[in-house]
Design an enzyme around this catalytic site. Structure first.
Site, PDB file in Angstrom:
ATOM      1  N   ASP A   1       9.039  -0.918  -6.294  1.00  0.00           N
ATOM      2  CA  ASP A   1       9.168   0.412  -6.892  1.00  0.00           C
ATOM      3  C   ASP A   1       9.458   1.427  -5.788  1.00  0.00           C
ATOM      4  O   ASP A   1       9.692   1.053  -4.636  1.00  0.00           O
ATOM      5  CB  ASP A   1       7.915   0.782  -7.699  1.00  0.00           C
ATOM      6  CG  ASP A   1       6.681   0.973  -6.824  1.00  0.00           C
ATOM      7  OD1 ASP A   1       6.682   0.444  -5.698  1.00  0.00           O
ATOM      8  OD2 ASP A   1       5.725   1.636  -7.268  1.00  0.00           O
TER       9      ASP A   1
ATOM     10  N   ASP B   1       7.863   3.520  -3.929  1.00  0.00           N
ATOM     11  CA  ASP B   1       7.114   3.557  -2.665  1.00  0.00           C
ATOM     12  C   ASP B   1       6.685   2.168  -2.224  1.00  0.00           C
ATOM     13  O   ASP B   1       5.909   2.031  -1.276  1.00  0.00           O
ATOM     14  CB  ASP B   1       5.909   4.499  -2.771  1.00  0.00           C
ATOM     15  CG  ASP B   1       4.853   4.014  -3.753  1.00  0.00           C
ATOM     16  OD1 ASP B   1       5.191   3.246  -4.676  1.00  0.00           O
ATOM     17  OD2 ASP B   1       3.678   4.404  -3.598  1.00  0.00           O
TER      18      ASP B   1
ATOM     19  N   ASP C   1       4.743  -0.162  -3.264  1.00  0.00           N
ATOM     20  CA  ASP C   1       3.386  -0.698  -3.309  1.00  0.00           C
ATOM     21  C   ASP C   1       3.188  -1.651  -4.484  1.00  0.00           C
ATOM     22  O   ASP C   1       2.085  -2.142  -4.709  1.00  0.00           O
ATOM     23  CB  ASP C   1       2.344   0.425  -3.336  1.00  0.00           C
ATOM     24  CG  ASP C   1       2.403   1.288  -4.592  1.00  0.00           C
ATOM     25  OD1 ASP C   1       3.355   1.140  -5.388  1.00  0.00           O
ATOM     26  OD2 ASP C   1       1.483   2.114  -4.770  1.00  0.00           O
TER      27      ASP C   1
ATOM     28  N   SER D   1       5.934   7.325  -6.725  1.00  0.00           N
ATOM     29  CA  SER D   1       5.934   5.894  -7.051  1.00  0.00           C
ATOM     30  C   SER D   1       7.134   5.522  -7.918  1.00  0.00           C
ATOM     31  O   SER D   1       8.270   5.638  -7.498  1.00  0.00           O
ATOM     32  CB  SER D   1       4.611   5.528  -7.725  1.00  0.00           C
ATOM     33  OG  SER D   1       4.458   4.145  -7.869  1.00  0.00           O
TER      34      SER D   1
END
Length: 456
Positions: free
Chosen positions: A245, A247, A249, A104
């Site tokens: 960010d 990833d 999400d 992340s």
């Protein structure tokens, strides 16, 4: 009694790459265990695996693949793709399991593994405990016979499928023509798909953080470095800045003046807009204990409730499913809109904001700042060994400090689920008092975290 998870934290397994628990050996074992747990029935079983742009993804991906194949599962490799894209394709491809390899917002040195069930939702604590128990057991004699081994293949149009799904979430008949948008992809998983979605909807796109090299994910960019997107908006005279960010999400926004818009403001804006349109379900929204009291008061004035959960977007998602809600998220920018996705999706949330800007023909500074936040301060204290929160003196001090707010605010102290940190947060009417409460507690926690000197 609920078993304590050893490997899994609030968002999957996470750690420094090539050190426990983020080693190829543990990834192999995880693939075997999760594969066995989700191999049910006589059909060909499938797992989809996506990743972000970290160098260590090249180590973790083949290890997981080998584990799943050994458990008798076919593996479909998606390549770099946002976490919500992996969740979406898990359902779309009728897979038994979905995996995202990402840490992340953490730096490239770290990596992580997130698991999704066939419904595209993150696994429950109980399911993660079952996987850990299998990993700790003797599973070699339960692996697939040679003729039942799985196969691996790559889905070449994975990114294109996600792009089409993201565009489908934008209201039919609207376009982004005439809008200048900076999109910062954090040199992460959305570096191709996010600019493409915005461009195909008609925007003039200024991409940033779109040159990943395996080492620069989240470095000086992305949603955890909000000053970067704010500066980029001003430099390019943009109407809006979108910062994702690693990833993709979660997100934060910057309005046309370079002012930051956090997850709480986005939640408030979407909730109010959907409420007015009659599409908000569940009588309110779900958010975590970290969300600002100002958001709660704003929703209350609209006749809406703010349901608080513990920190972690999967706990928000679980609460939403239980209570029939379609809007929820975290102050940090995980926004879950279940009309379109099963997990947090920064790009889809940004598209909902852009739809309002287009419909109202008003600037982001007027649309996105929907409530006045109470002064809130958050600081982290790193520790090693036992948690300082187990100290009775610390607990007593927390109660004492909260009493200083005299019922007009609150104190929240918790351990991070992904790092050895104690997060100290307070909010209230008086900014100076809030700052003093947080500083006092941080000093006390830091003192409790120091090794005690032994007396001879």
């Amino acid at each position: 009694m609920t078993k304590t998870r050893r490997l899994f934290g609030t968002d999957g397994i996470r750690g420094k790459a090539n050190a426990e628990p983020m080693t190829a050996g543990i990834a192999l074992r995880l693939g075997q265990a999760a594969g066995l747990l989700f191999t049910r029935g006589e059909h060909r079983h499938r797992v989809v695996i996506g990743k972000d742009t970290r160098l260590s993804g090249y180590m973790i991906e083949p290890a997981l693949t080998a584990g799943f194949i050994g458990a008798g599962m076919d593996v479909t490799l998606l390549g770099p793709l946002p976490t919500p894209g992996v969740a979406m394709l898990t359902r779309s491809l009728r897979a038994d399991l979905g995996v995202m390899i990402s840490a992340s917002h953490n730096p490239y040195e770290d990596n992580g593994i997130k698991l999704f069930g066939p419904d595209g939702n993150k696994l429950s604590d109980a399911m993660e405990c079952q996987i850990e128990a299998l990993m700790d057991s003797s599973i070699c004699n339960r692996l697939a016979e040679p003729h039942r081994l799985g196969r691996a293949s790559r889905l070449e149009d994975a990114a294109g499928r996600y792009i089409e799904a993201a565009k489908a979430s934008f209201p039919r008949g609207l376009r982004l023509d005439g809008m200048r948008i900076v999109v910062d992809c954090a040199n992460g998983a959305a570096y191709k798909v996010a600019p493409s979605v915005l461009w195909e909807l008609g925007a003039t796109v200024i991409p940033a953080g779109v040159t990943p090299d395996g080492f620069n994910i989240n470095r000086g960019c992305g949603s955890t470095v909000p000053e970067y997107i704010c500066a980029q908006v001003l430099e390019h005279s943009a109407h809006l800045g979108i910062a994702l960010d690693g990833d993709a999400d979660r997100l934060v926004l910057a309005d046309e003046h370079g002012e930051l818009v956090d997850g709480d403001q986005i939640l408030g804006m979407i909730a109010e807009t959907w409420h007015q349109a009659g599409t908000l379900r569940g009588g309110g929204i779900a958010a975590t204990v970290m969300s600002n009291l100002g958001l709660e008061r704003h929703l209350g004035a609209l006749g809406l409730a703010l349901h608080r959960t513990k920190v972690g977007d999967r706990y928000v998602a679980e609460h939403m499913r239980t209570n029939g809600m379609n809007v929820g998220g975290e102050q940090s920018g995980h926004l879950i809109l279940t009309d379109f996705a099963t997990t947090g999706d920064g790009l889809l949330a940004a598209l909902q904001v852009l739809a309002v800007l287009v419909q109202k023909q008003r600037p982001a500074s007027e649309v996105c700042q929907v409530f006045t936040p109470l002064p809130q301060r958050l600081k982290n204290v790193r520790f090693s060994g036992a948690s300082p929160l187990r100290n009775d003196h610390v607990q007593a001090a927390i109660r004492d400090q909260e009493s200083r707010l005299n019922g007009t605010g609150r104190v929240l102290i918790r351990e991070s689920g992904t790092e050895p940190l104690v997060r100290v947060m307070a909010e209230g009417e008086d900014a100076d008092l809030v700052a003093d409460v947080v500083d006092s507690l941080c000093e006390l926690v830091a003192r409790a975290a120091r090794p005690q000197e032994t007396v001879a």
